[in-house]
Motif scaffolding. Sequence first.
Motif, PDB file in Angstrom:
ATOM      1  N   SER A 294       0.843  -1.188   0.000  1.00  0.00           N
ATOM      2  CA  SER A 294       0.000   0.000   0.000  1.00  0.00           C
ATOM      3  C   SER A 294       0.882   1.243   0.000  1.00  0.00           C
ATOM      4  N   LEU A 295       0.276   2.321  -0.419  1.00  0.00           N
ATOM      5  CA  LEU A 295       1.020   3.557  -0.616  1.00  0.00           C
ATOM      6  C   LEU A 295       0.087   4.734  -0.379  1.00  0.00           C
ATOM      7  N   HIS A 296       0.519   5.662   0.449  1.00  0.00           N
ATOM      8  CA  HIS A 296      -0.230   6.900   0.664  1.00  0.00           C
ATOM      9  C   HIS A 296       0.616   8.043   0.126  1.00  0.00           C
TER      10      HIS A 296
ATOM     11  N   GLY B 141      -1.104 -10.693  -9.129  1.00  0.00           N
ATOM     12  CA  GLY B 141      -0.445 -10.343  -7.889  1.00  0.00           C
ATOM     13  C   GLY B 141      -1.490  -9.842  -6.895  1.00  0.00           C
ATOM     14  N   ARG B 142      -1.057  -9.572  -5.671  1.00  0.00           N
ATOM     15  CA  ARG B 142      -1.986  -9.148  -4.623  1.00  0.00           C
ATOM     16  C   ARG B 142      -2.337  -7.670  -4.717  1.00  0.00           C
ATOM     17  N   GLY B 143      -1.658  -6.946  -5.569  1.00  0.00           N
ATOM     18  CA  GLY B 143      -2.021  -5.563  -5.807  1.00  0.00           C
ATOM     19  C   GLY B 143      -1.288  -4.569  -4.938  1.00  0.00           C
ATOM     20  N   THR B 144      -1.252  -3.342  -5.404  1.00  0.00           N
ATOM     21  CA  THR B 144      -0.761  -2.204  -4.619  1.00  0.00           C
ATOM     22  C   THR B 144      -1.933  -1.255  -4.432  1.00  0.00           C
ATOM     23  N   SER B 145      -2.269  -0.982  -3.183  1.00  0.00           N
ATOM     24  CA  SER B 145      -3.365  -0.070  -2.859  1.00  0.00           C
ATOM     25  C   SER B 145      -2.810   1.348  -2.778  1.00  0.00           C
ATOM     26  N   LEU B 146      -3.286   2.215  -3.644  1.00  0.00           N
ATOM     27  CA  LEU B 146      -2.819   3.609  -3.672  1.00  0.00           C
ATOM     28  C   LEU B 146      -3.913   4.518  -3.126  1.00  0.00           C
TER      29      LEU B 146
END
Lengths: 113, 112
Positions: free
Chosen positions: B10-12, B103-108
Amino acid sequence: EAQVTQNPRYLITVTGKKLTVTCSQNMNHEYMSWYRQDPGLGLRQIYYSMNVEVTDKGDVPEGYKVSRKEKRNFPLILESPSPNQTSLYFCASSSTGGWTEAFFGQGTRLTVV
Amino acid sequence: ILNVEQSPQSLHVQEGDSTNFTCSFPSSNFYALHWYRWETAKSPEALFVMTLNGDEKKKGRISATLNTKEGYSYLYIKGSQPEDSATYLCARPSGGSYIPTFGRGTSLIVHP
């Protein structure tokens, strides 16, 4: 409009009661597949089909069945649902398998109690 | 099972920041890499399908690169906007079924 249609969108059922989630696409796609999405695990393949009457297991096929009697339809059958099958399910289709993008249905949120 | 790994999980970021994330995958028997954007309560939608080593694709402020020899792809978002908030998925079709493994993904999350 090109689309993949899943029904129902939401379903609450009891353990052991057979259910079917329908999936239909209007794009004349050869390839169709089912995925389940669980928190922290991403989208996991359940079953896929490369053409009419051609189906095969994905990564997590236990407890599921599918059929592909017509090109446009690819139903997912849970003969005896259990609580560990509570999940968000997606159907997808594509024209040439991995060479082209997959189009996804709206998703079916299933709860088994 | 084909392993497709994405980072970070994840990324904020703040509005206006540029950002990028990574997808790693087995380089053997490669023939395509997909990127999808998945907004909450919607279905995943394709951004790019990439097939050639060195390929670079662009859609508005979003671009992606591909390195098939070392098995990775980068997704870049320039000048992030709150509407870019979503989970970004990459997928690599396996040689047998040709069906994408995700893939499990990147949450932005982009903060105004």
